[in-house]
Design a protein around this motif. Sequence first.
Motif, PDB file in Angstrom:
ATOM      1  N   MET A  32       0.849  -1.181   0.000  1.00 30.80           N
ATOM      2  CA  MET A  32       0.000   0.000   0.000  1.00 30.80           C
ATOM      3  C   MET A  32       0.881   1.225   0.000  1.00 30.80           C
ATOM      4  O   MET A  32       1.783   1.345   0.817  1.00 30.80           O
ATOM      5  CB  MET A  32      -0.886  -0.009   1.238  1.00 30.80           C
ATOM      6  N   GLN A  33       0.634   2.111  -0.914  1.00 27.55           N
ATOM      7  CA  GLN A  33       1.385   3.361  -0.974  1.00 27.55           C
ATOM      8  C   GLN A  33       0.627   4.409  -0.172  1.00 27.55           C
ATOM      9  O   GLN A  33      -0.514   4.748  -0.488  1.00 27.55           O
ATOM     10  CB  GLN A  33       1.552   3.814  -2.417  1.00 27.55           C
ATOM     11  N   LEU A  34       1.255   4.861   0.888  1.00 31.29           N
ATOM     12  CA  LEU A  34       0.630   5.903   1.706  1.00 31.29           C
ATOM     13  C   LEU A  34       1.677   6.964   1.968  1.00 31.29           C
ATOM     14  O   LEU A  34       2.493   6.850   2.868  1.00 31.29           O
ATOM     15  CB  LEU A  34       0.106   5.325   3.025  1.00 31.29           C
ATOM     16  N   ASP A  35       1.676   7.972   1.122  1.00 29.00           N
ATOM     17  CA  ASP A  35       2.573   9.092   1.302  1.00 29.00           C
ATOM     18  C   ASP A  35       1.737  10.353   1.411  1.00 29.00           C
ATOM     19  O   ASP A  35       0.508  10.313   1.341  1.00 29.00           O
ATOM     20  CB  ASP A  35       3.586   9.160   0.157  1.00 29.00           C
ATOM     21  N   ALA A  43       1.243  12.838  -0.608  1.00 29.72           N
ATOM     22  CA  ALA A  43       0.433  13.147  -1.793  1.00 29.72           C
ATOM     23  C   ALA A  43      -0.810  12.266  -1.851  1.00 29.72           C
ATOM     24  O   ALA A  43      -1.913  12.750  -2.133  1.00 29.72           O
ATOM     25  CB  ALA A  43       1.263  12.989  -3.059  1.00 29.72           C
ATOM     26  N   SER A  44      -0.651  10.967  -1.572  1.00 28.42           N
ATOM     27  CA  SER A  44      -1.794  10.054  -1.573  1.00 28.42           C
ATOM     28  C   SER A  44      -2.795  10.435  -0.492  1.00 28.42           C
ATOM     29  O   SER A  44      -4.006  10.421  -0.715  1.00 28.42           O
ATOM     30  CB  SER A  44      -1.330   8.620  -1.338  1.00 28.42           C
ATOM     31  N   LEU A  45      -2.273  10.768   0.672  1.00 23.66           N
ATOM     32  CA  LEU A  45      -3.143  11.163   1.777  1.00 23.66           C
ATOM     33  C   LEU A  45      -3.910  12.428   1.436  1.00 23.66           C
ATOM     34  O   LEU A  45      -5.111  12.523   1.694  1.00 23.66           O
ATOM     35  CB  LEU A  45      -2.325  11.350   3.056  1.00 23.66           C
ATOM     36  N   ASP A  46      -3.227  13.397   0.866  1.00 22.46           N
ATOM     37  CA  ASP A  46      -3.897  14.646   0.492  1.00 22.46           C
ATOM     38  C   ASP A  46      -5.026  14.400  -0.493  1.00 22.46           C
ATOM     39  O   ASP A  46      -6.088  15.016  -0.408  1.00 22.46           O
ATOM     40  CB  ASP A  46      -2.893  15.644  -0.082  1.00 22.46           C
ATOM     41  N   LYS A  47      -4.824  13.458  -1.418  1.00 19.35           N
ATOM     42  CA  LYS A  47      -5.887  13.111  -2.371  1.00 19.35           C
ATOM     43  C   LYS A  47      -7.066  12.467  -1.646  1.00 19.35           C
ATOM     44  O   LYS A  47      -8.224  12.774  -1.932  1.00 19.35           O
ATOM     45  CB  LYS A  47      -5.364  12.178  -3.454  1.00 19.35           C
ATOM     46  N   LEU A  48      -6.769  11.563  -0.710  1.00 20.27           N
ATOM     47  CA  LEU A  48      -7.839  10.929   0.072  1.00 20.27           C
ATOM     48  C   LEU A  48      -8.643  11.967   0.851  1.00 20.27           C
ATOM     49  O   LEU A  48      -9.863  11.867   0.952  1.00 20.27           O
ATOM     50  CB  LEU A  48      -7.256   9.923   1.061  1.00 20.27           C
ATOM     51  N   LEU A  49      -7.947  12.944   1.394  1.00 18.27           N
ATOM     52  CA  LEU A  49      -8.621  13.939   2.224  1.00 18.27           C
ATOM     53  C   LEU A  49      -9.492  14.903   1.419  1.00 18.27           C
ATOM     54  O   LEU A  49     -10.295  15.627   1.997  1.00 18.27           O
ATOM     55  CB  LEU A  49      -7.601  14.699   3.070  1.00 18.27           C
ATOM     56  N   THR A  50      -9.369  14.894   0.092  1.00 16.15           N
ATOM     57  CA  THR A  50     -10.248  15.730  -0.730  1.00 16.15           C
ATOM     58  C   THR A  50     -11.610  15.073  -0.949  1.00 16.15           C
ATOM     59  O   THR A  50     -12.548  15.725  -1.399  1.00 16.15           O
ATOM     60  CB  THR A  50      -9.622  16.047  -2.108  1.00 16.15           C
ATOM     61  N   LEU A  51     -11.708  13.768  -0.630  1.00 14.41           N
ATOM     62  CA  LEU A  51     -12.980  13.057  -0.785  1.00 14.41           C
ATOM     63  C   LEU A  51     -13.988  13.557   0.238  1.00 14.41           C
ATOM     64  O   LEU A  51     -13.610  14.000   1.326  1.00 14.41           O
ATOM     65  CB  LEU A  51     -12.775  11.553  -0.585  1.00 14.41           C
ATOM     66  N   ASN A  52     -15.271  13.443  -0.092  1.00 11.62           N
ATOM     67  CA  ASN A  52     -16.275  13.790   0.901  1.00 11.62           C
ATOM     68  C   ASN A  52     -16.339  12.678   1.947  1.00 11.62           C
ATOM     69  O   ASN A  52     -15.734  11.625   1.783  1.00 11.62           O
ATOM     70  CB  ASN A  52     -17.645  14.088   0.256  1.00 11.62           C
ATOM     71  N   ARG A  98       4.201   4.088   9.478  1.00 11.87           N
ATOM     72  CA  ARG A  98       3.762   3.101  10.473  1.00 11.87           C
ATOM     73  C   ARG A  98       2.401   2.527  10.097  1.00 11.87           C
ATOM     74  O   ARG A  98       2.173   1.317  10.190  1.00 11.87           O
ATOM     75  CB  ARG A  98       3.713   3.762  11.857  1.00 11.87           C
ATOM     76  N   ILE A  99       1.494   3.378   9.642  1.00 15.17           N
ATOM     77  CA  ILE A  99       0.166   2.927   9.219  1.00 15.17           C
ATOM     78  C   ILE A  99       0.290   1.971   8.032  1.00 15.17           C
ATOM     79  O   ILE A  99      -0.337   0.911   8.009  1.00 15.17           O
ATOM     80  CB  ILE A  99      -0.734   4.133   8.861  1.00 15.17           C
ATOM     81  N   ALA A 100       1.096   2.337   7.056  1.00 16.03           N
ATOM     82  CA  ALA A 100       1.280   1.486   5.873  1.00 16.03           C
ATOM     83  C   ALA A 100       1.907   0.153   6.264  1.00 16.03           C
ATOM     84  O   ALA A 100       1.493  -0.904   5.773  1.00 16.03           O
ATOM     85  CB  ALA A 100       2.145   2.206   4.838  1.00 16.03           C
TER      86      ALA A 100
END
Length: 74
Positions: free
Chosen positions: A1-4, A6-15, A61-63
């Motif tokens: 799982m890629q969790l960096d 940039a990926s997190l910021d994209k996830l946080l744009t979701l409703n 750590r989460i990844a």
Amino acid sequence: MQLDRASLDKLLTLNDRQLQTIMTRLAAQSGIDPKEFNIDLASVASIRKALMTATDEDLQRIADQYEANKGKKR
């Protein structure tokens, strides 16, 4: 799982509903029974706040934990 960051910021744009769906899917892939992973929208808001303040070390750590638990039966 890629969790960096940039990926997190994209996830946080979701409703909240979209983020809830993603979190439920990730939990299932990590071996948590979706029926037991009963997350409501108030919880999503709380998790969103926590993720917004996560450090790069927290994300790693989460990844790592996700990968370690992926596919395990609970």
